[in-house]
Motif scaffolding. Sequence first.
Motif, PDB file in Angstrom:
ATOM      1  N   GLU A 164      -9.822  -4.177  -1.864  1.00 10.90           N
ATOM      2  CA  GLU A 164     -10.315  -3.053  -1.863  1.00 10.90           C
ATOM      3  C   GLU A 164      -9.182  -1.877  -1.365  1.00 10.90           C
ATOM      4  O   GLU A 164      -8.954  -0.738  -1.929  1.00 10.90           O
ATOM      5  N   CYS A 165      -8.316  -2.211  -0.525  1.00  9.84           N
ATOM      6  CA  CYS A 165      -7.361  -1.515   0.135  1.00  9.84           C
ATOM      7  C   CYS A 165      -6.265  -1.197  -1.176  1.00  9.84           C
ATOM      8  O   CYS A 165      -5.728  -0.011  -1.159  1.00  9.84           O
TER       9      CYS A 165
ATOM     10  N   LEU B 285       0.875  -1.188   0.022  1.00  5.62           N
ATOM     11  CA  LEU B 285       0.085   0.064  -0.059  1.00  5.62           C
ATOM     12  C   LEU B 285       0.856   1.444  -0.120  1.00  5.62           C
ATOM     13  O   LEU B 285       0.366   2.132  -0.615  1.00  5.62           O
ATOM     14  N   PHE B 286       1.873   1.203   0.871  1.00  7.58           N
ATOM     15  CA  PHE B 286       2.933   2.416   0.805  1.00  7.58           C
ATOM     16  C   PHE B 286       3.575   2.510  -0.427  1.00  7.58           C
ATOM     17  O   PHE B 286       3.650   3.815  -0.793  1.00  7.58           O
ATOM     18  N   TRP B 287       4.101   1.421  -1.020  1.00  3.23           N
ATOM     19  CA  TRP B 287       4.727   1.575  -2.327  1.00  3.23           C
ATOM     20  C   TRP B 287       3.741   2.236  -3.338  1.00  3.23           C
ATOM     21  O   TRP B 287       4.189   3.035  -4.241  1.00  3.23           O
TER      22      TRP B 287
ATOM     23  N   ILE C 191     -14.557 -10.876   5.781  1.00  2.36           N
ATOM     24  CA  ILE C 191     -14.258 -11.157   4.214  1.00  2.36           C
ATOM     25  C   ILE C 191     -12.794 -10.626   3.949  1.00  2.36           C
ATOM     26  O   ILE C 191     -12.658  -9.686   3.294  1.00  2.36           O
ATOM     27  N   ARG C 192     -11.715 -11.240   4.627  1.00  6.79           N
ATOM     28  CA  ARG C 192     -10.465 -10.574   4.495  1.00  6.79           C
ATOM     29  C   ARG C 192      -9.932 -10.230   3.053  1.00  6.79           C
ATOM     30  O   ARG C 192      -9.076  -9.229   2.733  1.00  6.79           O
ATOM     31  N   GLY C 193     -10.107 -11.197   2.233  1.00  6.81           N
ATOM     32  CA  GLY C 193      -9.487 -10.987   0.910  1.00  6.81           C
ATOM     33  C   GLY C 193     -10.057  -9.820   0.200  1.00  6.81           C
ATOM     34  O   GLY C 193      -9.563  -9.201  -0.537  1.00  6.81           O
ATOM     35  N   ARG C 194     -11.711  -9.612   0.331  1.00  2.43           N
ATOM     36  CA  ARG C 194     -12.308  -8.299  -0.139  1.00  2.43           C
ATOM     37  C   ARG C 194     -11.652  -7.384   0.497  1.00  2.43           C
ATOM     38  O   ARG C 194     -11.452  -6.109  -0.122  1.00  2.43           O
ATOM     39  N   VAL C 195     -11.378  -7.098   1.759  1.00  3.92           N
ATOM     40  CA  VAL C 195     -10.762  -5.919   2.433  1.00  3.92           C
ATOM     41  C   VAL C 195      -9.647  -5.631   1.786  1.00  3.92           C
ATOM     42  O   VAL C 195      -9.328  -4.260   1.554  1.00  3.92           O
TER      43      VAL C 195
END
Length: 326
Positions: free
Chosen positions: A117-118, A74-76, A110-114
């Motif tokens: 989306e991030c 995410l930072f990259w 639903i960790r994969g969806r979170v």
Amino acid sequence: MNTESEIKVFAGSTGKDFAEKICIYLKSQLGKSRVITFSEGNIYVKVEETVRDKDVYLVQSIGLRPNDEFTEILFWIDAFKRASANSVTVIMPYFSYAKGDKKDEPRVSIRGRVCTECIELAGADRVVTMDLHSPQIQGFFKKPVDHLFALPILCEYINSLKIDDLVVVSPDSGFAKEARKFARYLKLPVAIGDKEREGHDENAKIIEIVGNVKDKNALIVDDFSISGGTLIDLANELKKRGVNRIFACLSHVLLNKDGVTKLENSPIEKLISTDSVYNPYVMDSKKVKVISVAPLFAETISRIHKRESVSPLFNKVPKEVLQIEE
């Protein structure tokens, strides 16, 4: 139109080895960047060359340190976007949170969806990954996803071993469809294990094997293994049922230190997998054969960059990509 010399490949902290192999294939230089992890765990990333108006390809799996590696991605993405990159493609050979693909009980995420989306909210324009635990994870993304398959590369290596009387064995009914794909490619019969998992741990019990395996050699296929428990339990059960030699084949090898020790003491003669995850625990194991899929990802990057179709790589890969020896 862009040329391969203009491809800008960068690596996250655990993606450097894989990214360097990609750059060798593409005859390009790895982008200059820096990652610092402070003592309390805070992550700092910096792009150390201009990427203005460039198409950037960031290489980083979400593997043995999933939380850190995911956050770093995410930072990259944010850093590249703030540096005015034209586009950011995330090259993510393994996506650990693809296991969290459903809400199968109350009050769970639903960790994969979170995660997907991030990644998109951070600014990713495209994702390239391989052998997702659940292919429908692609539907969590609104941006394009290129979903590659290790099967042709793994199968070509298996063919090179010339093992007689081989049968493909799925560890459970859930992976049976994928096991049949291996069997069709290798022109072999299939057997299916029946396992039972009572909790959310990494332990499952093999209770039955459907198919003829007596006096044959077995190839256990699965997408990944962390503890090695299912593989080894299935191998022990196969031995009880008269199997001679046992091999295993994984798309992603996440075995921890204890898992490697268990593998070394198991009936499995050879575990064949890819370098999709940076895993120092398997490097010294004589039972683990790692085949690089970096050329497959490099060819995909090249085709994306040239605006060419990627789909021909899904079922058949060019000979130059079949570099089965590291």
